[in-house]
Write an enzyme that holds these catalytic residues in place. Structure first.
Site, short mmCIF file in Angstrom:
data_model
loop_
_atom_site.label_atom_id
_atom_site.label_comp_id
_atom_site.label_asym_id
_atom_site.label_seq_id
_atom_site.Cartn_x
_atom_site.Cartn_y
_atom_site.Cartn_z
N ASP A 51 0.81 -1.21 0.00
CA ASP A 51 0.00 0.00 0.00
C ASP A 51 0.85 1.26 0.00
OD1 ASP A 51 -2.67 1.34 0.44
OD2 ASP A 51 -1.67 1.97 2.28
N GLU A 73 0.98 -0.59 -5.11
CA GLU A 73 0.01 0.47 -5.36
C GLU A 73 0.83 1.76 -5.47
OE1 GLU A 73 -3.45 3.24 -3.52
OE2 GLU A 73 -1.75 2.51 -2.38
#
EC number: 2.4.1.18
Length: 754
Positions: free
Chosen positions: A434, A486
């Site tokens: 993330d 990401e």
């Protein structure tokens, strides 16, 4: 005459039964100095093993015990025989004895009395270290790649006694103690041994077992007693709002996913990858809106994913987190599956079950930042240990979280070990990392003057870059797992190998594709001709990385509405637009990711506090979207042209990418090695187009293998009767052409009918 008898010696008088001799005559106790005694009772011993437990005293073995809840203390042997009665040398519970007639300390246990209550226990301060010098060395070097096997709480047998060993890194602490119900949360009773080399603390607590709740009480660098801290390497934690760590049972369950894991590390670039993204607490709920457990939801999820044809499930973070509305993206337990759904072995069983159903498991992993909750990592030993001291480096103002100090060996080691832990101990197949963009840039979401340039004067976070490369290298070498970034910027080489100058991720989310195409599809069709490039621009860089096309949870929250809700027009047009958009996504180069609920046209914006609206499937329009996604997964899987060269520019060719006036896009997907090309034609206008000529690479019959306007999906049923003939003149630079009927707001897929 008999011989004279020898006179008998006089008998010694017998001792009275009331005056039994002591088991061993103990020499007078040699009390510690007053400062040492005060340090014991005030919990200020920085080196408890130098004072408590067995020691030498005037050439003889001696024993010091702190037992504030006892009135009497005895040392006993294995059979319960008293070896020595200890003398109280401080009124708050310090006891001491010296064995005057022994040269070596005997094996002993402790028997304690408080009034009529008598109990026995092992003395934790009689046990030697559990950690070794190599552990200290590897941690200081930042190379303890299986850190979880040493730090944290481990049920074990040590020196022949069952118990739990605790290990912790807190180099600037003056004292660290294990506390819990087992010692009335009294930090004086179980202070830990400090290993001076690397700032490690350790203690073996005999008699303890799984299920025990614990925290660490730390006296900080400046002598202050810090708020109780959860274990950074806890394998299990209390259900929030509780936040204590729990001694986890050993992970000795048998695995049944051998057929899955023996495949090893696969190169997924040429395989169909279709990911169903799931927030476990809101996918489905039980009676009374109860969250389902790992054991309950695992089989249900496997059934659904298998039926829908997805290849993988991706879970929003399941590492322990205190704040539910963070959806797991502000974790504190980097080694603990969240207890909201069960124990660690239950999480493992869910992964095992999914694997046995041939479903891969991806989990979101968050090394970019951590919350500032006082029981977590923030100022862990009284100093900025895991984070940076300077908020220009160590604080995320967007999320009110702290940023890891990636340049500190022990911190990067901690995070790297977390990644390997999920992959190796729980058989997770991939980690979706993330917020990588926030890690890569020192000025991420910061104004001028709010950040500090790197040593070269640039904005790149060089420590974070080195860390990410190292994580990906270790994942490749020490596991069969993969990593997905990401990452929302144009940082070069995110999914290129480290030895080629890249960051080493296996895949990268294509955030640009997602933003552009969603912006296009939200336009009224009458305006789409002016935004045609939003759909075509992504092909300019589609093969610069190994991409995943994400329609994720981020696109259906915070007022953005649902995916269906983004579509323009009346009800029919909304559903037709969504069907066409999903057809575009599944045929575009790149692996696929779809957030739960979008596969059946969830109406409401997603909320983590409630279940998806499964009742919508009683409506034919929503049921049609579900059937469409199921069939798209099948078509994607069964046609190599749609996946084999996903990451290779030779796998894509425009037929006509410039027909803005008609809002039509047409292209070829190729799989190579003799695989037939697949032709895709998308009509993004609400107009039925008849006798629409499209160039094709080969003549003969072509089969219409997918039409998003089919009646079973909720469409009008317009199309080409399942077959077209490519017998026309050359067109669009192709040798032949076919005359097609293009349904309104629809995607059509053709394949040579061999």
């Amino acid at each position: 005459m008999s011989a004279p008898t020898k006179p008998k010696a006089p008998r010694k008088p017998r001792a009275k039964s009331a005056a039994k001799p002591a088991p061993e005559a103990a020499a007078p106790a040699a009390p510690h100095d007053e400062a040492t005694l005060e340090a014991i009772v005030r919990g200020r011993l920085s080196d408890p093993f130098a004072v408590l437990g067995p020691h030498a005293d005037a050439g003889r073995p001696a024993l010091t015990v702190f037992a504030p809840d006892a009135g009497e203390v005895e040392a006993i042997d294995a059979k319960g025989k008293v070896l020595a009665a200890l003398e109280r040398i401080h009124p708050e519970g310090v006891f001491h004895t010296r064995f005057a007639r022994r040269k070596a300390m005997p094996a002993y246990r402790l028997r304690l009395r408080a009034g009529e209550h008598v109990w026995e226990k092992e003395d934790p301060f009689r046990f030697g270290p559990v950690l070794g010098e190599m552990d200290e060395y590897l941690l200081a070097e930042g190379r303890h790649e299986e850190l979880w096997t040493k730090l944290g709480a481990h049920v074990c047998s040590h020196e022949g006694v069952e118990g739990v060993s605790f290990g912790l890194w807190a180099p600037n602490a003056r004292r660290v103690s294990v506390v819990g119900h087992f010692n009335a949360w009294d930090g004086r009773r179980h202070p830990m041994r400090k290993r001076l080399g690397g700032g490690l603390w350790e203690l073996f607590v005999p008699g303890m077992g799984p299920g025990e709740i614990y925290k660490f009480e730390i006296v900080g660098a400046y002598g202050e007693v810090l708020p109780l801290k959860a274990d950074p390497l806890a394998f299990r934690m209390e259900v929030p709002p509780g936040n204590a760590s729990i001694v986890a049972a050993p992970m000795d369950r048998p695995w049944g996913d051998g057929a899955w894991t023996k495949k090893g590390r696969e190169d997924l670039r040429g395989k169909p990858v279709s990911i169903y993204e799931v927030h476990l607490g809101s996918w489905r709920r039980g009676d009374d809106d109860r969250m389902l457990s790992y054991a309950e939801v695992g089989p249900m999820l496997a059934d659904y994913v298998e039926e829908m044809g997805f290849t993988h499930v991706e879970f929003l973070p399941l590492s322990e987190h205190p704040f539910a509305p963070s959806w797991g993206y502000q974790p504190i337990g980097m080694f603990a599956p969240t207890s909201r759904f069960g124990e660690p072995r239950d999480f493992a069983a869910m992964v095992d079950h999914l694997h046995q159903r041939d479903i891969g498991v991806i989990m979101d992993w968050v090394p970019a930042h951590f919350p500032s909750d006082e029981h977590g990592l923030a100022r862990f030993d009284g100093t900025a240990l895991y984070e940076h001291e300077d908020p220009r480096l160590g604080f995320h103002k967007d999320w009110n979280t702290l940023i890891y100090n990636f340049g500190r060996n022990e911190v990067s080691n901690f995070l790297r070990a977390s990644a390997l832990y999920w992959l190796n101990e729980f058989h997770v197949d991939a980690l979706r990392v993330d917020a990588v963009a926030s890690m890569l840039y020192l000025d991420y979401s910061r104004d001028a003057g709010e950040w500090i340039p790197n040593r070269h004067g640039g904005r790149e976070n060089l420590d974070a870059i080195d860390f990410l490369r190292d994580v990906n290298r270790q994942v490749g070498e020490r596991s069969t797992g993969q990593t997905i970034a990401e990452e929302s910027t144009a940082f070069p080489g995110v999914s290129r190998p480290v030895d080629e100058g890249g960051l080493g991720f296996d895949f990268k989310w294509n955030m640009g594709w997602m933003h552009d195409t969603l912006q296009y599809i939200q336009e009224d069709p009458i305006n789409r001709r002016w935004h045609h490039d939003k759909m075509t621009f992504g092909l300019h860089y589609a093969f610069s990385e190994n991409f995943v096309l994400p329609i994720s949870h981020d696109e259906v929250v915070h007022g953005k509405g649902s995916l269906l809700g983004k579509m323009p027009g009346d009800r029919w047009q909304k559903f037709a637009n969504l069907r066409a958009y999903l057809g575009w996504m599944w045929t575009h180069p790149g692996k696929k990711l779809l957030f739960m609920g979008s596969e059946f046209g969830q109406d409401r914006e997603w909320s983590h506090d409630r279940s998806l609206d499964w009742h919508l499937l009683d409506d034919d329009s929503h049921k049609g979207i579900q059937r469409l996604v199921r069939d798209l997964n099948r078509v994607y899987r069964d046609n190599p042209g749609l996946h084999r060269l996903d990451c290779d520019p030779s796998g894509f060719r425009w037929i006509d990418g410039g027909d803005a006036d008609n809002n039509v896009f047409s292209f070829l997907r190729m799989g190579g090695d003799g695989d037939p090309a697949v032709a895709v034609i998308c009509n993004m206008a609400p107009v039925l187009r008849e006798d629409f000529r499209v160039g094709l690479p080969s003549d003969g019959a072509w089969k219409e293998i997918f039409n998003s306007d089919a009646t079973e999906y909720g469409g009008t049923g317009s199309g080409n009767g399942g077959r077209v003939s490519a017998d026309g003149e050359g067109w669009h630079g192709q040798p032949v052409s076919a005359s097609l009927t293009l349904p309104p707001l629809a995607c059509v897929i053709l394949r040579p009918d061999a």
